[in-house]
Design an enzyme around this catalytic site. Structure first.
Site, PDB file in Angstrom:
ATOM      1  N   ASP A  32       0.854  -1.193   0.000  1.00  0.00           N
ATOM      2  CA  ASP A  32       0.000   0.000   0.000  1.00  0.00           C
ATOM      3  C   ASP A  32       0.886   1.238   0.000  1.00  0.00           C
ATOM      4  O   ASP A  32       1.993   1.214   0.558  1.00  0.00           O
ATOM      5  CB  ASP A  32      -0.919   0.010   1.237  1.00  0.00           C
ATOM      6  CG  ASP A  32      -2.234   0.729   0.974  1.00  0.00           C
ATOM      7  OD1 ASP A  32      -2.192   1.924   0.638  1.00  0.00           O
ATOM      8  OD2 ASP A  32      -3.292   0.095   1.108  1.00  0.00           O
ATOM      9  N   ASP A  57       3.815   1.360  -4.593  1.00  0.00           N
ATOM     10  CA  ASP A  57       2.750   1.752  -5.514  1.00  0.00           C
ATOM     11  C   ASP A  57       2.520   0.646  -6.526  1.00  0.00           C
ATOM     12  O   ASP A  57       3.461   0.186  -7.193  1.00  0.00           O
ATOM     13  CB  ASP A  57       3.162   3.053  -6.229  1.00  0.00           C
ATOM     14  CG  ASP A  57       2.010   3.738  -6.934  1.00  0.00           C
ATOM     15  OD1 ASP A  57       1.157   3.029  -7.510  1.00  0.00           O
ATOM     16  OD2 ASP A  57       1.968   4.979  -6.931  1.00  0.00           O
ATOM     17  N   VAL A  58       1.277   0.215  -6.653  1.00  0.00           N
ATOM     18  CA  VAL A  58       0.952  -0.874  -7.573  1.00  0.00           C
ATOM     19  C   VAL A  58       1.183  -0.474  -9.028  1.00  0.00           C
ATOM     20  O   VAL A  58       1.235  -1.342  -9.916  1.00  0.00           O
ATOM     21  CB  VAL A  58      -0.513  -1.321  -7.341  1.00  0.00           C
ATOM     22  CG1 VAL A  58      -1.489  -0.311  -7.923  1.00  0.00           C
ATOM     23  CG2 VAL A  58      -0.777  -2.706  -7.906  1.00  0.00           C
ATOM     24  N   LEU A  72      -6.550  -5.273  -4.741  1.00  0.00           N
ATOM     25  CA  LEU A  72      -7.569  -4.352  -4.228  1.00  0.00           C
ATOM     26  C   LEU A  72      -7.122  -2.897  -4.330  1.00  0.00           C
ATOM     27  O   LEU A  72      -7.805  -2.004  -3.829  1.00  0.00           O
ATOM     28  CB  LEU A  72      -7.893  -4.675  -2.762  1.00  0.00           C
ATOM     29  CG  LEU A  72      -8.927  -5.772  -2.473  1.00  0.00           C
ATOM     30  CD1 LEU A  72      -8.495  -7.123  -3.026  1.00  0.00           C
ATOM     31  CD2 LEU A  72      -9.181  -5.889  -0.977  1.00  0.00           C
ATOM     32  N   ASN A  98       0.659  -4.960 -13.705  1.00  0.00           N
ATOM     33  CA  ASN A  98       1.759  -5.362 -12.834  1.00  0.00           C
ATOM     34  C   ASN A  98       1.451  -6.599 -12.006  1.00  0.00           C
ATOM     35  O   ASN A  98       2.315  -7.462 -11.833  1.00  0.00           O
ATOM     36  CB  ASN A  98       2.157  -4.185 -11.937  1.00  0.00           C
ATOM     37  CG  ASN A  98       2.931  -3.132 -12.701  1.00  0.00           C
ATOM     38  OD1 ASN A  98       3.709  -3.439 -13.601  1.00  0.00           O
ATOM     39  ND2 ASN A  98       2.713  -1.862 -12.355  1.00  0.00           N
ATOM     40  N   ALA A 113     -10.256  -7.168  -7.800  1.00  0.00           N
ATOM     41  CA  ALA A 113     -11.422  -6.562  -7.158  1.00  0.00           C
ATOM     42  C   ALA A 113     -12.017  -5.550  -8.134  1.00  0.00           C
ATOM     43  O   ALA A 113     -11.592  -4.405  -8.192  1.00  0.00           O
ATOM     44  CB  ALA A 113     -11.027  -5.897  -5.852  1.00  0.00           C
ATOM     45  N   TYR A 144     -12.867   5.795 -12.729  1.00  0.00           N
ATOM     46  CA  TYR A 144     -13.052   4.578 -11.934  1.00  0.00           C
ATOM     47  C   TYR A 144     -13.778   3.503 -12.743  1.00  0.00           C
ATOM     48  O   TYR A 144     -13.301   2.370 -12.861  1.00  0.00           O
ATOM     49  CB  TYR A 144     -13.843   4.911 -10.672  1.00  0.00           C
ATOM     50  CG  TYR A 144     -13.985   3.762  -9.704  1.00  0.00           C
ATOM     51  CD1 TYR A 144     -12.893   3.308  -8.987  1.00  0.00           C
ATOM     52  CD2 TYR A 144     -15.221   3.153  -9.485  1.00  0.00           C
ATOM     53  CE1 TYR A 144     -13.018   2.263  -8.081  1.00  0.00           C
ATOM     54  CE2 TYR A 144     -15.360   2.121  -8.583  1.00  0.00           C
ATOM     55  CZ  TYR A 144     -14.249   1.672  -7.878  1.00  0.00           C
ATOM     56  OH  TYR A 144     -14.387   0.640  -6.988  1.00  0.00           O
TER      57      TYR A 144
END
Length: 324
Positions: A32, A57-58, A72, A98, A113, A144
């Site tokens: 996270d 960071d994803v 998520l 990723n 998710a 989104y």
């Protein structure tokens, strides 16, 4: 027991999922960057010997030793994901790439998710997985909605092209402990206002509907989906009990024990007027359906918010004796 990576693991659903996995004996790594979450949610987990926190960071490549990946990571409340729409889209799309690349390298099973928001303003109700939706691709919620739709496409493309073992959960409105008091979603808004004795804000005329699922039920559904053989479609996870916003406001008042004024505000752009999942796939293939009643879930959530507000020094209304 397995080694599990939860991206966005310090968020509302992520923190509850991490706690559930640890309770079952798994080794859990939480990734996270705390862009929309706080470390407080996982402070109690950091004391656990099988828990590891990675601040990252994803959107960047991921290298973690894990057998299962729950993706998520993404702002989920409208005020937060609209605050930086480019960041939101990047988190959904680059994040999906990723985690899928990591799963491709390691052979891990990976769960996305996704969201009921991919259905947009639905022309059918309840919403079933093969309904293609009605989404505004350039409105304020597009970052989104379309980001999640693109992520779904990537997941199934990676399964087809690279044989990655994927799962996709379309999550409907979820509530419960670990929500942020200011996250801008219906249940948190109404509960916090009722506890403070403020007027309840309802957008539109209150006739629009939602279907609220308690977080414990949602986490159980995610975990069951992860452990079942991959289905060829996304799977709706939510509560099929549809309720109007006015009715949820009344339920909140009943739990908190107040009768505040209701203040009506204009409905936000592209805010859907109906949400109700068809959970036939989940019932048949996962043997899953929600168990927690709305009153029970609201009571647990109200107590959580009451404690948060007390800790912050805010003046709150006491819960009704009947709700204790």
């Amino acid at each position: 027991m397995g080694r599990v990576l939860v991206t966005g693991g310090a968020g509302f659903i992520g923190a509850n999922l991490c706690a559930s996995l640890l309770a079952e004996g798994h080794e859990v790594t939480c990734l996270d960057n705390f862009s929309t979450s706080t470390r407080d949610k996982i402070a109690h987990l950091e004391r656990h010997s099988r828990f590891q926190l990675l601040i990252g960071d994803v959107r960047n490549p991921i290298r973690v030793d894990a057998d299962r990946i729950y993706n998520l990571a993404c702002p989920a409340s409208p005020p937060k994901y609209q605050a930086d729409p480019v960041y939101t889209t990047e988190t959904s799309v680059l994040g999906a790439i990723n985690v899928l690349e990591m799963a491709r390298r390691t052979g891990a099973t990976v769960l996305q998710a996704s969201t009921s928001e991919i259905y947009g303003e639905p022309a059918i109700s309840p919403q079933i997985e093969d309904y293609r939706g009605n989404v505004n691709s350039w409105g304020p919620r597009a970052c989104y909605d379309e980001g999640k739709r693109c992520a779904e496409a990537l997941f199934f493309d990676y399964r087809q092209k690279y044989r990655v073992d994927v799962r996709v959960a379309r999550i409907f409105n979820t509530y419960g402990p670990m929500m942020e008091p200011d996250d801008g979603r219906v249940v948190s808004n109404l509960l916090v206002q009722a506890l403070r004795g403020d007027a309840l804000t309802i957008y539109g005329d209150g006739s629009q509907t939602r279907s609220f699922c308690f977080v414990d039920d949602l986490v159980a559904g995610l975990r069951r989906l992860m452990e079942r053989p991959g289905l060829p479609t996304p799977v709706n996870l939510g509560n099929p009990a549809e309720i109007t916003i006015l009715r949820i406001a009344q339920a909140v008042c009943g739990v908190v024990g107040t009768s505040p004024e209701i203040r009506f505000e204009p409905l936000p752009v592209d805010d859907p007027t109906r949400r109700r999942p068809d959970i036939g796939l989940a019932r048949r293939h996962l043997e899953w359906e929600p168990k927690v009643s709305l009153e029970e879930g609201l009571r647990a959530t109200a107590e959580y918010f009451r404690m948060r507000l007390l800790q912050s020094g805010a003046l709150v209304a006491p819960l009704a004796e009947a709700a204790e």
